[in-house]
Design an enzyme around this catalytic site. Structure first.
Site, mmCIF file in Angstrom:
data_model
loop_
_atom_site.group_PDB
_atom_site.id
_atom_site.type_symbol
_atom_site.label_atom_id
_atom_site.label_comp_id
_atom_site.label_asym_id
_atom_site.label_seq_id
_atom_site.Cartn_x
_atom_site.Cartn_y
_atom_site.Cartn_z
ATOM 1 N N LYS A 18 13.104 3.589 1.068
ATOM 2 C CA LYS A 18 12.777 4.940 1.558
ATOM 3 C C LYS A 18 13.310 5.158 2.981
ATOM 4 C CE LYS A 18 8.297 4.230 0.940
ATOM 5 N NZ LYS A 18 8.304 2.888 0.348
ATOM 6 N N ARG A 94 0.138 9.129 -0.535
ATOM 7 C CA ARG A 94 0.100 7.808 -1.150
ATOM 8 C C ARG A 94 -1.161 7.630 -1.984
ATOM 9 N NH1 ARG A 94 3.164 4.895 2.592
ATOM 10 N NH2 ARG A 94 3.530 2.704 2.173
ATOM 11 N N ARG A 129 13.775 -8.218 5.525
ATOM 12 C CA ARG A 129 13.945 -7.019 6.367
ATOM 13 C C ARG A 129 13.776 -7.355 7.848
ATOM 14 N NH1 ARG A 129 10.686 -1.874 5.000
ATOM 15 N NH2 ARG A 129 9.059 -3.414 4.654
ATOM 16 N N ARG A 158 8.369 -7.189 10.492
ATOM 17 C CA ARG A 158 7.081 -6.513 10.442
ATOM 18 C C ARG A 158 5.987 -7.509 10.056
ATOM 19 N NH1 ARG A 158 7.823 -0.978 7.099
ATOM 20 N NH2 ARG A 158 5.946 -1.734 6.096
ATOM 21 N N ARG A 169 0.532 -5.165 -1.095
ATOM 22 C CA ARG A 169 1.005 -3.780 -0.940
ATOM 23 C C ARG A 169 1.522 -3.224 -2.271
ATOM 24 N NH1 ARG A 169 5.114 -4.971 3.559
ATOM 25 N NH2 ARG A 169 5.911 -2.896 3.089
#
Ligand code: AP5
Length: 221
Positions: A18, A94, A129, A158, A169
């Protein structure tokens, strides 16, 4: 010619791409990017009251309570730049309650982009990431490495990108996704996002350009 601004929602599992697509969409279409994840991370790093409330939820991979996120998004959407230039809502709604809150405010997207990536790929994308705290750009150690050693040296991970937290998640995403998708089924387009980011963008670009084009034909401008 007064162009009606585009209103876009982008959705998909954690690490479906995203944020990466949003960088490209913003460059091309000049929409205001409203990412609840980014807004919350800013609140956390500035140590605000919202940030202090949100921190534990985020670090454990759970959702931040609806009332906090809803107030934040409603405030951001009502600003002049979003009204004038259009918006790109990333990571919101969400939950069903969040979708209902937008409905009450009469906020409806022109298009709801759903990025589709197989689950086994998502974990590897999260774990690899890296973010550039200076530019906000998103990288991946293997697929999208940084362009210089200088950038590489400052990249950060992160705290919610460990395998265990990504799994949590993903679970939460799966619990909520159906309700969200059904709320926007009339404008939903599913995109195969398990392809290089440029190819995914080619498709999103075509879809958004088509909306603009249809409007021009309709209004004759
Ligand atoms: P948020 O920041 O929204 O996290 P997320 O939805 O889990 O999504 P990600 O940011 O992890 O992934 P992405 O899809 O943007 O992927 P990216 O482009 O970075 O939310 C974080 C937390 O905030 C939540 O857990 C929650 O606590 C809270 N929160 C946020 N919104 C909330 C809400 N509405 N309500 C309640 N709480 C909320 O890409 C991932 C990686 O893959 C990168 O390394 C990238 O380089 C790579 N990549 C991207 N595209 C490709 C491609 N096509 N091919 C190969 N690799 C790719």
């Amino acid at each position: 010619c007064v162009k009606e601004p585009l209103k876009v929602m982008i959705s998909g599992a954690p690490a479906s791409g995203k944020g990466t697509q949003c960088e490209l969409i913003v460059q091309k279409f000049g929409l205001v990017h409203i990412s609840t994840g980014d807004l919350l991370r800013e609140e956390v790093s500035s140590g605000t009251e919202i940030g202090n409330k949100a921190k534990e939820f985020m670090n454990s991979g759970s959702l931040v309570p609806d009332e906090i996120v809803i107030a934040m998004v409603a405030g951001r959407l009502s600003r002049e730049d979003a009204k004038k230039n259009g918006w790109l809502l990333d990571g919101f709604p969400r939950t069903f309650a969040q979708a209902q809150s937008l409905d009450k405010l009469n906020v409806k997207p022109d298009i709801f982009l759903l990025l589709d990536v197989p689950e086994e790929i998502l974990i590897e994308r999260c774990v690899g990431r890296r973010l550039d705290p200076v530019t906000g750009k998103i990288y991946h150690v293997k697929s999208y490495p940084p362009e210089s050693d200088e950038v590489k040296a400052r990249l950060v991970m992160r705290p919610d990108d460990t395998e265990e937290k990504v799994k949590a998640r993903l679970q939460i995403y799966k619990q909520n996704s159906e309700a969200i998708i059904s709320a926007y089924s009339d404008v939903m387009i599913k995109i195969d996002a398990n392809r290089p980011k440029e190819m995914v963008f080619e498709e999103t670009h075509t879809l958004l350009s088509q909306i603009n084009l249809n409007r021009m034909i309709k209004t004759g401008k």
